[in-house]
Structure formats: structure tokens, C-alpha cells
Motif scaffolding. Structure first.
Motif, PDB file in Angstrom:
ATOM      1  N   GLU A   1       0.847  -1.173   0.000  1.00  0.00           N
ATOM      2  CA  GLU A   1       0.000   0.000   0.000  1.00  0.00           C
ATOM      3  C   GLU A   1       0.889   1.232   0.000  1.00  0.00           C
ATOM      4  O   GLU A   1       1.855   1.310   0.763  1.00  0.00           O
ATOM      5  CB  GLU A   1      -0.816  -0.013   1.304  1.00  0.00           C
ATOM      6  CG  GLU A   1      -2.257   0.393   1.161  1.00  0.00           C
ATOM      7  CD  GLU A   1      -3.002   0.116   2.452  1.00  0.00           C
ATOM      8  OE1 GLU A   1      -2.763   0.850   3.431  1.00  0.00           O
ATOM      9  OE2 GLU A   1      -3.783  -0.865   2.491  1.00  0.00           O
ATOM     10  N   CYS A   2       0.571   2.198  -0.831  1.00  0.00           N
ATOM     11  CA  CYS A   2       1.360   3.423  -0.867  1.00  0.00           C
ATOM     12  C   CYS A   2       1.107   4.210   0.417  1.00  0.00           C
ATOM     13  O   CYS A   2      -0.044   4.433   0.793  1.00  0.00           O
ATOM     14  CB  CYS A   2       0.977   4.254  -2.077  1.00  0.00           C
ATOM     15  SG  CYS A   2       1.778   5.855  -2.088  1.00  0.00           S
ATOM     16  N   GLU A   3       2.180   4.595   1.105  1.00  0.00           N
ATOM     17  CA  GLU A   3       1.984   5.291   2.383  1.00  0.00           C
ATOM     18  C   GLU A   3       1.543   6.743   2.192  1.00  0.00           C
ATOM     19  O   GLU A   3       1.123   7.405   3.137  1.00  0.00           O
ATOM     20  CB  GLU A   3       3.243   5.214   3.262  1.00  0.00           C
ATOM     21  CG  GLU A   3       4.436   6.006   2.762  1.00  0.00           C
ATOM     22  CD  GLU A   3       5.601   5.973   3.746  1.00  0.00           C
ATOM     23  OE1 GLU A   3       6.541   6.755   3.541  1.00  0.00           O
ATOM     24  OE2 GLU A   3       5.567   5.185   4.708  1.00  0.00           O
ATOM     25  N   LYS A   4       1.617   7.220   0.971  1.00  0.00           N
ATOM     26  CA  LYS A   4       1.207   8.602   0.727  1.00  0.00           C
ATOM     27  C   LYS A   4      -0.250   8.715   0.288  1.00  0.00           C
ATOM     28  O   LYS A   4      -1.020   9.455   0.883  1.00  0.00           O
ATOM     29  CB  LYS A   4       2.119   9.246  -0.320  1.00  0.00           C
ATOM     30  CG  LYS A   4       2.435  10.683   0.048  1.00  0.00           C
ATOM     31  CD  LYS A   4       3.634  11.211  -0.694  1.00  0.00           C
ATOM     32  CE  LYS A   4       4.153  12.453  -0.002  1.00  0.00           C
ATOM     33  NZ  LYS A   4       5.435  12.870  -0.517  1.00  0.00           N
ATOM     34  N   CYS A   5      -0.595   7.966  -0.762  1.00  0.00           N
ATOM     35  CA  CYS A   5      -1.957   8.093  -1.290  1.00  0.00           C
ATOM     36  C   CYS A   5      -2.848   6.925  -0.893  1.00  0.00           C
ATOM     37  O   CYS A   5      -4.051   6.952  -1.129  1.00  0.00           O
ATOM     38  CB  CYS A   5      -1.928   8.269  -2.806  1.00  0.00           C
ATOM     39  SG  CYS A   5      -1.391   6.783  -3.679  1.00  0.00           S
ATOM     40  N   GLY A   6      -2.271   5.889  -0.282  1.00  0.00           N
ATOM     41  CA  GLY A   6      -3.060   4.743   0.151  1.00  0.00           C
ATOM     42  C   GLY A   6      -3.429   3.788  -0.975  1.00  0.00           C
ATOM     43  O   GLY A   6      -4.109   2.805  -0.755  1.00  0.00           O
TER      44      GLY A   6
ATOM     45  N   LEU B   1       6.188   3.698  -1.542  1.00  0.00           N
ATOM     46  CA  LEU B   1       5.432   4.633  -2.369  1.00  0.00           C
ATOM     47  C   LEU B   1       5.081   4.008  -3.709  1.00  0.00           C
ATOM     48  O   LEU B   1       5.870   3.248  -4.268  1.00  0.00           O
ATOM     49  CB  LEU B   1       6.264   5.906  -2.625  1.00  0.00           C
ATOM     50  CG  LEU B   1       6.631   6.764  -1.426  1.00  0.00           C
ATOM     51  CD1 LEU B   1       7.583   7.864  -1.849  1.00  0.00           C
ATOM     52  CD2 LEU B   1       5.408   7.361  -0.776  1.00  0.00           C
ATOM     53  N   CYS B   2       3.905   4.331  -4.224  1.00  0.00           N
ATOM     54  CA  CYS B   2       3.563   3.884  -5.570  1.00  0.00           C
ATOM     55  C   CYS B   2       4.389   4.708  -6.565  1.00  0.00           C
ATOM     56  O   CYS B   2       4.977   5.716  -6.193  1.00  0.00           O
ATOM     57  CB  CYS B   2       2.063   4.038  -5.833  1.00  0.00           C
ATOM     58  SG  CYS B   2       1.522   5.739  -6.010  1.00  0.00           S
ATOM     59  N   ILE B   3       4.385   4.265  -7.799  1.00  0.00           N
ATOM     60  CA  ILE B   3       5.258   4.907  -8.777  1.00  0.00           C
ATOM     61  C   ILE B   3       4.907   6.395  -8.963  1.00  0.00           C
ATOM     62  O   ILE B   3       5.797   7.237  -9.107  1.00  0.00           O
ATOM     63  CB  ILE B   3       5.276   4.113 -10.113  1.00  0.00           C
ATOM     64  CG1 ILE B   3       6.406   4.592 -11.027  1.00  0.00           C
ATOM     65  CG2 ILE B   3       3.918   4.153 -10.816  1.00  0.00           C
ATOM     66  CD1 ILE B   3       7.787   4.249 -10.523  1.00  0.00           C
ATOM     67  N   ASP B   4       3.627   6.726  -8.908  1.00  0.00           N
ATOM     68  CA  ASP B   4       3.230   8.125  -9.080  1.00  0.00           C
ATOM     69  C   ASP B   4       3.751   9.010  -7.958  1.00  0.00           C
ATOM     70  O   ASP B   4       4.306  10.084  -8.196  1.00  0.00           O
ATOM     71  CB  ASP B   4       1.698   8.237  -9.141  1.00  0.00           C
ATOM     72  CG  ASP B   4       1.147   7.688 -10.444  1.00  0.00           C
ATOM     73  OD1 ASP B   4       1.940   7.548 -11.407  1.00  0.00           O
ATOM     74  OD2 ASP B   4      -0.056   7.389 -10.495  1.00  0.00           O
ATOM     75  N   CYS B   5       3.588   8.526  -6.710  1.00  0.00           N
ATOM     76  CA  CYS B   5       4.061   9.303  -5.569  1.00  0.00           C
ATOM     77  C   CYS B   5       5.585   9.377  -5.563  1.00  0.00           C
ATOM     78  O   CYS B   5       6.158  10.396  -5.192  1.00  0.00           O
ATOM     79  CB  CYS B   5       3.552   8.709  -4.263  1.00  0.00           C
ATOM     80  SG  CYS B   5       1.764   8.863  -4.072  1.00  0.00           S
ATOM     81  N   LYS B   6       6.233   8.288  -5.965  1.00  0.00           N
ATOM     82  CA  LYS B   6       7.690   8.271  -6.020  1.00  0.00           C
ATOM     83  C   LYS B   6       8.192   9.311  -7.022  1.00  0.00           C
ATOM     84  O   LYS B   6       9.129  10.052  -6.749  1.00  0.00           O
ATOM     85  CB  LYS B   6       8.174   6.862  -6.408  1.00  0.00           C
ATOM     86  CG  LYS B   6       9.683   6.705  -6.418  1.00  0.00           C
ATOM     87  CD  LYS B   6      10.242   6.810  -5.019  1.00  0.00           C
ATOM     88  CE  LYS B   6      11.746   7.017  -5.054  1.00  0.00           C
ATOM     89  NZ  LYS B   6      12.273   7.329  -3.725  1.00  0.00           N
TER      90      LYS B   6
HETATM   91 ZN    ZN Z   1       0.869   6.816  -4.037  1.00  0.00          ZN
END
Ligand code: ZN
Length: 90
Positions: free
Chosen positions: A52-57, A73-78
């Protein structure tokens, strides 16, 4: 008469010895950080938040987790994080 080589250490040898030591320290430092990240990843597996992405969930893609199992982080948040780091000159 022979020259005692030991008492005239080659400065290049000493420099390379020094950089070897720095290299080892850098590797150790990186390993320590990685071990910390692995422990965190294991904790996330335990509590069910792994992947799970810790930023956007959102879900982190399986491919990304395969390549970097310790990522949080997911690729977008990264990408966003990297862009803002670059903008701040880090
Ligand atoms: Zn994310």
C-alpha cells in the motif's frame, strides 16, 4: 644493499587502501539502511499494509514491489517525490 620497501609505502597504495575503507563503510551504511527498510517491510506484511502506498493509500504495482520490495510509495508518488527533491536541489 637492498632498499626496505616496507618503509616507503607507495602513496597510491595508501590512497587506494583509504578509498577501499570508505567504500566498505559506504556499503555497510547502505546495508544498515536496507536492513531497516526490510524490517519495516516485514512489519507491513504483518499488519497487512504491505503493497500500500503510504502517501496516497493506493496499491503499489506488483511489478514495482518485485523490483523494490522495500518501497513504500507507488510509482506516481515516487515520481512526485523525486521531482520535488530535484526542485529543492537535493
Ligand atoms: Zn501513491
Amino acid at each position: 644493499m637492498t632498499v626496505d620497501v616496507e618503509s616507503f609505502p607507495d602513496p597510491t597504495d595508501r590512497a587506494s587502501l583509504e578509498s577501499d575503507r570508505n567504500f566498505t563503510l559506504r556499503i555497510r551504511d547502505r546495508e544498515r539502511k536496507l536492513i531497516g527498510k526490510i524490517k519495516e517491510a516485514l512489519e507491513r506484511i504483518e499488519d497487512g499494509s504491505f503493497g500500500e502506498c503510504e502517501k496516497c493509500g493506493g496499491d503499489i504495482s506488483f511489478k514495482r514491489l518485485q523490483a523494490r520490495p522495500v518501497t513504500t510509495l507507488c510509482i506516481d508518488c515516487k515520481k512526485k517525490q523525486e521531482a520535488s527533491e530535484k526542485a529543492r536541489g537535493l
